[in-house]
Design a protein around this motif. Structure first.
Motif, PDB file in Angstrom:
ATOM      1  N   THR A 133       0.822  -1.214   0.000  1.00 28.57           N
ATOM      2  CA  THR A 133       0.000   0.000   0.000  1.00 28.57           C
ATOM      3  C   THR A 133       0.859   1.268   0.000  1.00 28.57           C
ATOM      4  O   THR A 133       0.326   2.369   0.098  1.00 28.57           O
ATOM      5  CB  THR A 133      -0.922   0.048   1.236  1.00 28.57           C
ATOM      6  N   GLU A 134       2.185   1.089  -0.072  1.00 26.83           N
ATOM      7  CA  GLU A 134       3.040   2.278  -0.125  1.00 26.83           C
ATOM      8  C   GLU A 134       4.001   2.151  -1.291  1.00 26.83           C
ATOM      9  O   GLU A 134       4.572   1.086  -1.520  1.00 26.83           O
ATOM     10  CB  GLU A 134       3.856   2.403   1.171  1.00 26.83           C
ATOM     11  N   PHE A 135       4.163   3.210  -2.033  1.00 24.40           N
ATOM     12  CA  PHE A 135       5.174   3.222  -3.095  1.00 24.40           C
ATOM     13  C   PHE A 135       5.502   4.658  -3.448  1.00 24.40           C
ATOM     14  O   PHE A 135       4.806   5.583  -3.036  1.00 24.40           O
ATOM     15  CB  PHE A 135       4.713   2.415  -4.328  1.00 24.40           C
ATOM     16  N   ASP A 136       6.606   4.804  -4.196  1.00 22.58           N
ATOM     17  CA  ASP A 136       6.997   6.137  -4.630  1.00 22.58           C
ATOM     18  C   ASP A 136       6.522   6.300  -6.077  1.00 22.58           C
ATOM     19  O   ASP A 136       6.967   5.566  -6.960  1.00 22.58           O
ATOM     20  CB  ASP A 136       8.521   6.295  -4.531  1.00 22.58           C
ATOM     21  N   VAL A 137       5.615   7.258  -6.284  1.00 24.88           N
ATOM     22  CA  VAL A 137       4.988   7.405  -7.609  1.00 24.88           C
ATOM     23  C   VAL A 137       6.040   7.677  -8.697  1.00 24.88           C
ATOM     24  O   VAL A 137       5.899   7.232  -9.835  1.00 24.88           O
ATOM     25  CB  VAL A 137       3.921   8.525  -7.582  1.00 24.88           C
ATOM     26  N   VAL A 138       7.110   8.387  -8.331  1.00 16.19           N
ATOM     27  CA  VAL A 138       8.137   8.682  -9.339  1.00 16.19           C
ATOM     28  C   VAL A 138       9.186   7.562  -9.376  1.00 16.19           C
ATOM     29  O   VAL A 138       9.371   6.914 -10.407  1.00 16.19           O
ATOM     30  CB  VAL A 138       8.800  10.051  -9.072  1.00 16.19           C
ATOM     31  N   GLN A 139       9.854   7.348  -8.238  1.00 15.30           N
ATOM     32  CA  GLN A 139      10.993   6.408  -8.237  1.00 15.30           C
ATOM     33  C   GLN A 139      10.595   4.974  -8.569  1.00 15.30           C
ATOM     34  O   GLN A 139      11.374   4.225  -9.155  1.00 15.30           O
ATOM     35  CB  GLN A 139      11.697   6.430  -6.875  1.00 15.30           C
ATOM     36  N   ASP A 140       9.397   4.575  -8.148  1.00 10.44           N
ATOM     37  CA  ASP A 140       8.987   3.186  -8.380  1.00 10.44           C
ATOM     38  C   ASP A 140       8.131   3.018  -9.631  1.00 10.44           C
ATOM     39  O   ASP A 140       7.838   1.903 -10.035  1.00 10.44           O
ATOM     40  CB  ASP A 140       8.173   2.659  -7.176  1.00 10.44           C
ATOM     41  N   PHE A 141       7.668   4.126 -10.192  1.00  9.60           N
ATOM     42  CA  PHE A 141       6.721   3.993 -11.309  1.00  9.60           C
ATOM     43  C   PHE A 141       7.053   4.903 -12.491  1.00  9.60           C
ATOM     44  O   PHE A 141       7.459   4.431 -13.562  1.00  9.60           O
ATOM     45  CB  PHE A 141       5.299   4.249 -10.786  1.00  9.60           C
ATOM     46  N   SER A 142       6.939   6.244 -12.292  1.00  3.80           N
ATOM     47  CA  SER A 142       6.955   7.100 -13.494  1.00  3.80           C
ATOM     48  C   SER A 142       8.350   7.312 -14.078  1.00  3.80           C
ATOM     49  O   SER A 142       8.473   7.839 -15.184  1.00  3.80           O
ATOM     50  CB  SER A 142       6.243   8.439 -13.240  1.00  3.80           C
ATOM     51  N   VAL A 143       9.415   6.913 -13.373  1.00  6.09           N
ATOM     52  CA  VAL A 143      10.720   6.984 -14.048  1.00  6.09           C
ATOM     53  C   VAL A 143      10.860   5.869 -15.087  1.00  6.09           C
ATOM     54  O   VAL A 143      11.617   5.993 -16.037  1.00  6.09           O
ATOM     55  CB  VAL A 143      11.944   6.889 -13.084  1.00  6.09           C
ATOM     56  N   TYR A 144      10.119   4.796 -14.910  1.00  3.69           N
ATOM     57  CA  TYR A 144      10.380   3.613 -15.731  1.00  3.69           C
ATOM     58  C   TYR A 144       9.693   3.593 -17.090  1.00  3.69           C
ATOM     59  O   TYR A 144      10.297   3.249 -18.093  1.00  3.69           O
ATOM     60  CB  TYR A 144       9.954   2.344 -14.969  1.00  3.69           C
ATOM     61  N   PHE A 145       8.369   3.918 -17.081  1.00  5.97           N
ATOM     62  CA  PHE A 145       7.643   3.582 -18.306  1.00  5.97           C
ATOM     63  C   PHE A 145       7.884   4.515 -19.499  1.00  5.97           C
ATOM     64  O   PHE A 145       7.940   4.034 -20.641  1.00  5.97           O
ATOM     65  CB  PHE A 145       6.138   3.383 -18.023  1.00  5.97           C
ATOM     66  N   PRO A 146       8.067   5.870 -19.303  1.00  4.79           N
ATOM     67  CA  PRO A 146       8.211   6.700 -20.513  1.00  4.79           C
ATOM     68  C   PRO A 146       9.444   6.320 -21.340  1.00  4.79           C
ATOM     69  O   PRO A 146       9.383   6.232 -22.567  1.00  4.79           O
ATOM     70  CB  PRO A 146       8.311   8.121 -19.966  1.00  4.79           C
ATOM     71  N   VAL A 147      10.558   6.083 -20.666  1.00  5.94           N
ATOM     72  CA  VAL A 147      11.778   5.737 -21.416  1.00  5.94           C
ATOM     73  C   VAL A 147      11.641   4.360 -22.046  1.00  5.94           C
ATOM     74  O   VAL A 147      12.133   4.103 -23.146  1.00  5.94           O
ATOM     75  CB  VAL A 147      13.038   5.841 -20.513  1.00  5.94           C
ATOM     76  N   ASP A 148      10.930   3.471 -21.358  1.00  4.52           N
ATOM     77  CA  ASP A 148      10.731   2.136 -21.910  1.00  4.52           C
ATOM     78  C   ASP A 148       9.932   2.217 -23.217  1.00  4.52           C
ATOM     79  O   ASP A 148      10.273   1.573 -24.219  1.00  4.52           O
ATOM     80  CB  ASP A 148      10.000   1.263 -20.880  1.00  4.52           C
ATOM     81  N   VAL A 149       8.882   3.048 -23.200  1.00  4.08           N
ATOM     82  CA  VAL A 149       8.028   3.185 -24.399  1.00  4.08           C
ATOM     83  C   VAL A 149       8.839   3.742 -25.576  1.00  4.08           C
ATOM     84  O   VAL A 149       8.852   3.169 -26.673  1.00  4.08           O
ATOM     85  CB  VAL A 149       6.810   4.098 -24.101  1.00  4.08           C
ATOM     86  N   ILE A 150       9.537   4.857 -25.367  1.00  2.00           N
ATOM     87  CA  ILE A 150      10.206   5.500 -26.511  1.00  2.00           C
ATOM     88  C   ILE A 150      11.381   4.652 -27.004  1.00  2.00           C
ATOM     89  O   ILE A 150      11.624   4.561 -28.217  1.00  2.00           O
ATOM     90  CB  ILE A 150      10.626   6.964 -26.180  1.00  2.00           C
ATOM     91  N   THR A 151      12.090   3.988 -26.089  1.00  2.00           N
ATOM     92  CA  THR A 151      13.225   3.185 -26.562  1.00  2.00           C
ATOM     93  C   THR A 151      12.734   1.895 -27.253  1.00  2.00           C
ATOM     94  O   THR A 151      13.387   1.414 -28.167  1.00  2.00           O
ATOM     95  CB  THR A 151      14.226   2.874 -25.426  1.00  2.00           C
ATOM     96  N   LYS A 152      11.580   1.387 -26.828  1.00  2.00           N
ATOM     97  CA  LYS A 152      10.982   0.266 -27.573  1.00  2.00           C
ATOM     98  C   LYS A 152      10.662   0.722 -28.999  1.00  2.00           C
ATOM     99  O   LYS A 152      10.903   0.002 -29.963  1.00  2.00           O
ATOM    100  CB  LYS A 152       9.666  -0.161 -26.915  1.00  2.00           C
TER     101      LYS A 152
END
Ligand code: HEM
Length: 408
Positions: A133-152
Motif C-alpha cells: 500500500t506504499e510506493f513512490d509514484v516517481v521512483q517506483d513507477f513514473s521513471v520507468y515507463f516513458p523511457v521504456d516506451v520511446i526506446t521500444k
C-alpha cells in the motif's frame, strides 16, 4: 527604492540556483511585472516571461534562433550546434527533418501504440505496488515507463532501455551554480552515442520494424534540391533527443499529478467520478506545473522590447512556465483548476510554433493511461511529504521522489 523610501531588492532570476530548483514559480511574478526583458549580468543572458512575449518569441524563429542550441551552455558558445538534432536547427533544414519524422508521432500513429503503452504502464505499476500500500509514484513507477516506451519504439534492446534514462539523467543534472554539463554527464553522452552507433550498424545490416530502421531507410530532400539518406550522426542525434525528451518529461508530469491532486483532493474526486475529465486534467497540470520550464534561443538581430534592446547574438530564455501563469493571459493563473477555460490563452507547456513538441500526442496518451491507472489503484491516498524531493536539472523541473500511502 519604493515610494515609502524602503529599499526594494532588485529583480533577480537565477535558473541555476537551489532556490530556482526548489520553486521556479517564486521568481516569475516579479519578472513579469517589473523586468519583462530581464538581463542577468552574471551569466549574460536575457529572459522573457510574459505570455505575449514568450509566445511571440517561440513563433519568431527568424529572430530567435535554435541553431546555437536550446540551453545556456550551448548558446553562449556562440557556435551553431555541430550535432544536427531537430530541436537545434532552423528552417529550412528543420522543415525537412520535421516532415520526415512527423508521421511517426501523429495522434493516429500513436493511437496504434495504445496496447503496447498500456501493457508497459501496467507492468511497471504492478511491480511498483508489489501487493503493498506504499510506493513512490516517481521512483517506483513514473521513471520507468516513458523511457521504456520511446526506446521500444526506437528499437533499443531491453537491457539498455533503463540505462538510457540513467545516462540522460546524468547529462541533465546540475549542482547549484553549474551551467555546463559535468564530466560524468559528457561520459554518459558518449556512452549513449556509442550505443546508438552500434545499433545503427546492426540495423543497416539487418533492418527490423523499428524507428531506427525506418530512419535508415528514409530519403530526405536536402537544401540544394538533392535527396539523400540520413547519416549515422543524424540518426544517433535524433534517437538521443527522443530518448531524453521521452524519458524526463512525462516522468515529471506524473509526479506533479500525485502532488497536485493530494493538495486538491476535491479535483481527484471529480476524476474518480468522471474519467472523461482526465485529458483536461492533464492539460491543466501541464499549464500549472510545466515539466519544461524554459527553452533558450539566440537573438539573430538586435530586438527592442519594453524599452530594452537585446543585442544580436545574446542568449534569450523563453520562460514558457512563467507565461503559463501570466495573469494577463489567464484568469487566476495560480489556481489549479481542471475545469478552467482553456481557450483563454495558448498553453505553452509543449512549446509553440515550428519546434512545438513532436511527442505531444505520445506524452498525452502515456499520461492519460498512467493517470487512469493511478485513479484505479489509489482512489484515496496521502503523500508522505517528508520524503518528497525535487530534481535539479537543466531546463526540466519537477519531483524526483513522491512517496505515497494508499488509504482504504
Ligand atoms: C509532458 C511531456 C512533454 C513536455 C512537457 C514536452 C515539452 C516540449 C517543449 C516545451 C518543446 C519545445 C522545445 C523548443 O521550443 O525548443 C518540445 C520539443 C520536442 N519534444 Fe517534447 N515534451 C514532452 C514529451 C515529449 C515526448 C514523449 C517526446 C518524444 C518521444 C518529445 C519529443 C520532442 C521533440 C523531438 C521536440 C523537438 C521538436 C522540434 O524541434 O521540432 N517530447 N517538447
Amino acid at each position: 527604492m519604493d515610494v515609502a523610501g524602503q529599499s526594494v531588492a532588485e529583480v533577480h532570476f537565477d535558473p541555476f540556483s537551489a532556490d530556482f530548483y526548489a520553486d521556479p514559480h517564486a521568481f516569475y511574478p516579479r519578472l513579469r511585472a517589473e523586468a519583462p526583458v530581464y538581463y542577468n549580468e552574471t551569466y549574460e543572458f536575457y529572459a522573457l516571461s510574459r505570455h505575449a512575449d514568450v509566445a511571440a518569441g517561440l513563433k519568431d524563429f527568424a529572430t530567435y534562433s535554435s541553431a546555437y542550441g536550446v540551453d545556456l551552455a550551448m548558446v553562449r558558445r556562440g557556435k551553431p550546434v555541430p550535432a544536427k538534432m531537430i530541436i537545434s536547427i532552423d528552417p529550412p533544414e528543420h522543415r525537412v527533418m520535421r516532415s520526415l519524422v512527423n508521421k511517426v508521432f501523429t495522434p493516429r500513429a500513436i493511437g496504434a501504440l495504445q496496447a503496447m503503452i498500456t501493457e508497459t504502464i501496467d507492468g511497471f505499476l504492478a511491480d511498483a505496488l508489489g501487493g503493498g500500500t506504499e510506493f513512490d509514484v516517481v521512483q517506483d513507477f513514473s521513471v520507468y515507463f516513458p523511457v521504456d516506451v520511446i526506446t521500444k519504439m526506437l528499437g533499443v534492446p531491453a537491457e539498455y532501455r533503463q540505462q538510457v534514462r540513467l545516462w540522460i539523467d546524468e547529462s541533465l543534472h546540475r549542482e547549484p551554480g553549474q551551467i555546463e554539463m559535468s564530466k560524468s554527464g559528457m561520459q554518459a553522452m558518449t556512452e549513449i552515442w556509442l550505443m546508438y552507433y552500434e545499433l545503427i550498424k546492426q540495423r543497416r545490416a539487418h533492418p527490423r520494424d523499428d524507428m531506427i530502421s525506418a530512419l535508415i531507410a528514409a530519403e530526405v530532400g536536402r537544401d540544394d534540391g538533392s535527396t539523400s539518406t540520413l547519416d549515422d550522426a543524424e540518426i544517433a542525434g535524433f534517437a538521443t533527443l527522443l530518448g531524453g525528451a521521452g524519458a524526463e518529461t512525462v516522468t515529471k508530469l506524473i509526479g506533479s499529478a500525485a502532488v497536485t491532486f493530494a493538495r486538491h483532493p476535491e479535483q481527484w474526486q471529480q476524476l474518480l467520478d468522471d474519467r472523461g475529465l482526465v485529458p483536461v486534467a492533464i492539460e491543466e497540470l501541464l499549464r500549472y506545473d510545466a515539466p519544461v520550464q524554459y527553452n533558450v534561443r539566440r537573438s539573430n538581430t538586435d530586438v527592442t522590447l519594453h524599452g530594452v534592446t537585446i543585442p544580436a547574438g545574446a542568449p534569450v530564455f523563453l520562460l514558457g512556465a512563467s507565461a503559463n501563469r501570466d495573469p494577463d493571459a489567464w484568469t487566476a493563473p495560480d489556481v489549479f483548476d481542471i475545469n478552467r477555460d482553456r481557450t483563454e490563452a495558448q498553453n505553452l507547456a509543449f512549446g509553440y510554433g515550428i519546434h512545438s513538441c513532436l511527442g505531444a500526442a505520445l506524452a498525452r496518451m502515456e499520461a492519460k493511461i498512467a493517470l487512469e491507472r493511478l485513479l484505479e489503484v489509489m482512489p484515496r491516498y496521502e503523500v508522505r511529504w517528508d520524503g518528497c524531493q525535487k530534481v535539479s536539472m537543466q531546463n526540466v523541473a519537477g519531483w524526483s521522489h513522491v512517496p505515497v500511502r494508499i488509504l482504504t
